[in-house]
Design a protein around this motif. Structure first.
Motif, mmCIF file in Angstrom:
data_model
loop_
_atom_site.group_PDB
_atom_site.id
_atom_site.type_symbol
_atom_site.label_atom_id
_atom_site.label_comp_id
_atom_site.label_asym_id
_atom_site.label_seq_id
_atom_site.Cartn_x
_atom_site.Cartn_y
_atom_site.Cartn_z
ATOM 1 N N ASP A 228 5.530 4.980 3.636
ATOM 2 C CA ASP A 228 6.517 4.311 4.639
ATOM 3 C C ASP A 228 7.211 5.331 5.495
ATOM 4 O OD1 ASP A 228 6.174 1.746 3.690
ATOM 5 O OD2 ASP A 228 7.517 1.822 1.867
ATOM 6 N N GLN B 85 -9.633 6.451 6.900
ATOM 7 C CA GLN B 85 -8.611 5.279 6.694
ATOM 8 C C GLN B 85 -8.325 4.569 8.057
ATOM 9 O OE1 GLN B 85 -6.567 4.351 3.999
ATOM 10 N NE2 GLN B 85 -5.869 2.897 5.593
ATOM 11 N N SER C 91 8.046 1.780 9.969
ATOM 12 C CA SER C 91 6.673 2.166 10.424
ATOM 13 C C SER C 91 5.863 2.799 9.073
ATOM 14 C CB SER C 91 6.502 3.064 11.581
ATOM 15 O OG SER C 91 5.266 3.232 12.028
ATOM 16 N N VAL C 92 4.816 3.318 9.422
ATOM 17 C CA VAL C 92 4.031 3.757 8.380
ATOM 18 C C VAL C 92 3.558 5.232 8.900
ATOM 19 C CG1 VAL C 92 3.249 1.831 7.155
ATOM 20 C CG2 VAL C 92 1.792 2.822 8.840
ATOM 21 N N ASP D 249 1.087 6.125 12.934
ATOM 22 C CA ASP D 249 0.393 4.931 12.669
ATOM 23 C C ASP D 249 -0.570 4.534 13.685
ATOM 24 O OD1 ASP D 249 2.207 4.361 14.765
ATOM 25 O OD2 ASP D 249 2.761 2.421 14.026
ATOM 26 N N GLU E 289 -3.360 8.932 2.548
ATOM 27 C CA GLU E 289 -2.511 7.717 1.892
ATOM 28 C C GLU E 289 -1.432 7.272 2.632
ATOM 29 O OE1 GLU E 289 0.329 7.099 -1.957
ATOM 30 O OE2 GLU E 289 -0.113 8.984 -1.548
ATOM 31 N N GLU E 290 -1.362 5.881 2.796
ATOM 32 C CA GLU E 290 -0.081 5.252 3.580
ATOM 33 C C GLU E 290 1.022 5.420 2.879
ATOM 34 O OE1 GLU E 290 -1.002 1.683 6.038
ATOM 35 O OE2 GLU E 290 0.392 0.743 4.966
ATOM 36 N N TYR F 169 0.210 8.477 7.679
ATOM 37 C CA TYR F 169 -0.645 8.716 6.651
ATOM 38 C C TYR F 169 -0.469 10.194 6.368
ATOM 39 C CZ TYR F 169 -2.097 4.253 8.703
ATOM 40 O OH TYR F 169 -2.131 2.878 8.832
ATOM 41 N N THR G 217 -6.075 3.149 10.717
ATOM 42 C CA THR G 217 -4.578 3.171 10.963
ATOM 43 C C THR G 217 -4.228 1.831 11.544
ATOM 44 O OG1 THR G 217 -5.016 4.147 13.097
ATOM 45 C CG2 THR G 217 -4.541 5.315 11.248
ATOM 46 N N ARG G 218 -2.775 1.479 11.819
ATOM 47 C CA ARG G 218 -2.221 0.420 12.156
ATOM 48 C C ARG G 218 -2.826 -0.014 13.514
ATOM 49 N NH1 ARG G 218 2.036 -1.635 8.827
ATOM 50 N NH2 ARG G 218 1.460 -1.346 6.736
#
Length: 798
Positions: free
Chosen positions: A540, A79, A526-527, A593, A537-538, A529, A81-82
């Motif tokens: 909040d 996945q 932000s987020v 994130d 899974e992302e 994982y 990431t930001r």
């Protein structure tokens, strides 16, 4: 049987116009969406900022999860990431020690200059991409270089908001190139608190760089260098692809619905003709092949026409996506062959699938029916329709009963409940629609014309149900979707605003955030994982400062929110805690994130709530450790006051403005998808009514020969159309009302005094459009038929 199918198409071409239009429109839409989606992924991004660098080094920007599949097999999911992880502080020095290496350290710090957001970079990074300079480079912490176009000139003073607060800079140069502002290297390092975003290396091979940085850093060359650059268009392209995929799915589903309904109606009208073929020696297999051959020919022609139209529609459609905010500015669609081939194949498959059931029914026609078939519909309801209709309605009833008991987790089931109910009623439409339309007629349409309209709607079961079904599907889905979305948005905003106990909320003037507020409780979204089964899974995340329990009324199931402190604690929502097996006093493993893995101690688990069920609360100190000198998105103030460079709003204003853009995009997406469904509904209604008008020629002739004037006949037909249209809308309204009742029951446990919000304007527009189409598609063909003298009309052959 293809030759017979061609002759049938030539003789009954009007019966297949609706199928052709539906398939061509579906192929056009699939080609358009396919070309647009392919244009978002076909070409990799070219490096812009780092185009003059041989090698770019960044931290890892992926979360990888490896799952043991058994028998020695392993699978790994990743996945993105930001943000990338931070590089070790000595990375630049170690790379600079390589013989012949030239190293440039790059940092990107969000700032606001003259009211516009930019990233501030060190002046040394300006050599990593082509640009031209008018003036000089910065040589102190109060000098800045701006990017054209700008109305500022060298020597001007500009106001800026930075992670260190307010600054006034002197413009010393203007450059042409990627949008940014440039400060001298020490000033940028101070703003970034030493954080390094990327390191550009020239003069050495990529292999040497990998030997120095090791496996935990990303070494990028060629077009992969673009991966180190910010990609503001990535989220927009993902939104566009999601919208296009949903629209294409609706197109395929409704295409099958329209084609299946049209062929079923055509077969019902041709039962005597098919019975004559059987009497002449045709086998059931040959009759089935005849119907499928007709579908094949129509599917091929419609597929080619639709794909050709798609190549013309795709570029302006992509421009609309860009103009509406669903795609980046300047985005366009290009000609690519494989989406067109896929659209053609799917269109042909839809044609054959939609005709399959009708072909099977056609093969069952017996030769004797050529002699005894009556004009009144007989045995419209098959055993399959009864079974599946009852099953769908039963499933909808069970889901509706479970919603109040399951709370927040069941809210997602409400729309599924509406879809099940709509499907069940559509299957049972031959039983439900005729008597309901007769009842509506008794209440709304008096007189002789009304009586005839009521009786026609009740006895012409197949025509009535075939017209009601697409209205029910379109208006029902529109009402359920619009109302459920609006109700959930309202409930979420009100729940979030109701838990705020702070006097006011301070918002930053720009992208840099509020630096060191000194008072109140800072927060920033932000987020993180979280591992869910075999993928990350992302979810909040909300970073919050000490004392959050004094400004937010948080429903705590266990633990204490006041313990959220340091860099190793977390508060989790109830649904997330249940799904991940987290509990108070235990530990939670997740990734931030920037892909940094952390193990945090769970200090509290919240009660079920609409806005925090899938959220984690993280301590402000953890943000400061990973994002030093990054401002707050909002500051909750315990008393009415103001902060330098910030504006204050109420809680309701804050949450309403925060979600305004997302609500706008969601509304546009719903309009786009439901608009496409309305187009297909129009085709289905018009095609059914036009086909049925041809079969009613003798009935109309009898009315004329019995003394009815053309105006009286048209009044009767118009009244019947309105009755049928209103019946479809009423059934859709009943489904939507049941869905909203279930939704409200589910929200009672999550929101105090939930409100039902119904956006009447789009719903009534869609309902009105369906009724209008029904009326026009009934009256216009009938008016054309009535232009023929009654004597000739009564002798028209079937």
């Amino acid at each position: 049987m293809l030759s017979v199918a061609r002759q049938t198409l030539r003789a009954r071409w009007a019966s297949f116009v609706g199928v052709f239009v539906a398939l061509a429109l579906g192929a056009c839409l699939l080609a358009t969406t396919g070309l647009t989606i392919a244009s978002t992924v076909s070409d990799g991004r070219q490096p812009v900022w780092y185009s003059q660098a041989d090698v770019v080094v960044t931290g890892s920007q992926t979360v990888s999860i490896t799952v043991d599949e058994g028998d020695g097999e392993r699978s790994t999911s990743t996945q993105r990431t930001r943000r990338p992880q931070q590089l070790p502080a000595d990375t630049a020095a170690r790379l600079g020690a390589l013989p012949g290496a030239t190293v440039v350290v790059d940092r990107a710090v969000p700032v606001d200059v003259a009211g516009a957001p930019f990233d501030a970079h060190p002046w040394s990074s300006a050599g990593l991409h082509p640009l031209t300079l008018d003036g000089a480079g910065p040589r102190g912490d109060d000098e800045v270089v701006l990017t054209a176009p700008t109305d500022r000139r060298p020597g001007d003073r500009v106001e800026a908001w930075t992670p260190l607060g307010h600054r006034t800079w002197t413009v010393v140069g203007i450059v042409t190139g990627p949008p940014a502002v440039y400060l001298d290297d020490p000033a940028t390092a101070a703003l970034a608190a030493g954080r390094v975003d990327a390191i550009a290396v020239n003069g050495v091979a990529a292999g040497q760089v990998r030997d120095v940085v090791g496996p935990d850093a990303a070494v990028l060359t060629g077009d992969r260098r673009a991966g180190a650059e910010p990609d503001p268009d990535a989220d927009l392209l993902a939104v566009a692809a999601s919208l296009l995929g949903t629209t294409a799915g609706v197109a395929v589903f409704v295409s099958v619905f329209v084609v299946a309904g049209t062929f079923a109606f055509a077969v019902a009208q041709r039962r005597r003709e098919l019975a004559l073929l059987r009497a002449a020696g045709a086998t059931p297999r040959q009759v089935r092949r005849l119907v499928l051959g007709e579908a094949l020919i129509v599917g091929v022609v419609a597929g080619v026409a639709g794909c050709a139209a798609g190549t013309l529609v795709a570029p302006p459609f992509a421009a609309w996506l860009a103009g509406s905010g669903f795609a980046p500015a300047g985005f366009t669609a290009r000609f690519i062959l494989w989406p067109l081939l896929a659209a053609f194949g799917v269109s042909l498959l839809v044609a054959l699938t939609g005709a399959a059931v009708a072909a099977r029914r056609a093969g069952r026609v017996r030769p004797i029916e050529a002699l005894r078939e009556a004009s009144v519909d007989r045995r419209v309801m098959t055993a399959g329709r009864w079974v599946f209709g009852i099953l769908f309605l039963g499933g909808a009833a069970v889901l509706l009963a479970l919603v109040p008991r399951l709370g927040g987790e069941a809210i997602a089931l409400v729309l599924l409940d509406a879809q099940l109910a709509i499907t069940g009623i559509a299957l049972l439409a031959p039983v439900v629609a005729p008597p309901l339309s007769w009842l509506v007629g008794r209440l709304l349409v008096p007189g002789v014309a009304g009586a005839l309209a009521r009786d026609n709607a009740r006895t012409a079961v197949r025509r009535t149900s075939s017209t009601v079904a697409p209205i029910l599907v379109t208006v029902g889905i529109a009402a359920a979707t619009f109302a459920a979305t609006a109700t959930l948005w309202d409930a979420s905003e009100r729940a979030a605003a109701a838990r705020v106990t702070a006097a006011t909320i301070a918002l930053p003037a720009g992208a840099a955030g509020i630096a060191d507020p000194g008072t109140g409780v800072p927060t920033a979204g932000s987020v993180v994982y979280v591992r869910t089964d075999d993928y990350a899974e992302e979810v909040d995340a909300l970073y919050t400062g000490p004392g959050v329990e004094t400004v937010l009324r948080l429903p705590v199931r266990s633990g204490a929110v006041a313990d959220l402190a340091g860099t190793d604690t977390v508060v989790v929502g109830s649904a997330l805690a249940r799904a991940s097996g987290w509990r108070t006093g235990g530990t939670a493993d997740l990734w931030l994130d920037d892909a940094t893995p952390v193990r945090l101690r769970v200090v509290a688990v919240l009660e079920p709530s609409l806005d925090l069920d899938q959220t984690v609360l993280l301590p402000w100190a953890l943000r400061a450790a990973h994002l030093p000198r990054t401002g707050a998105d909002a500051v909750y103030l315990t008393r009415t006051s103001s902060l330098d460079g910030a504006r204050t709003v109420t809680a309701a204003e804050y949450f309403r403005s925060r979600d305004a853009e997302q609500r706008r995009l969601n509304h546009l997406a719903l309009v786009a998808v439901l608009g496409m469904a309305l187009v297909y509904t129009s085709i289905a209604i018009a095609n059914t009514l036009v086909m049925s008008t041809g079969g009613r020629s003798r009935d109309l002739a009898v009315l004329r020969l019995g003394g009815g004037t053309p105006r009286q006949v048209l009044t009767m037909i118009g009244a019947e159309a309105l009755l049928v249209g209103v019946t479809g809308v009423l059934l859709a309204g009943l489904v939507a009302a049941g869905m909203l009742a279930g939704l409200r029951a589910g929200l009672v446990h999550l929101v105090a005094d939930p409100r039902t919000v119904v956006p009447w304007t789009p719903i009534l527009l869609i309902a009105g459009a369906c009724v209008t189409i029904t009326f026009v598609a009934s009256v216009v063909p009938a008016a054309l038929v009535l232009r023929t003298p009654p004597g000739r009309l009564s002798s028209v052959r079937e």
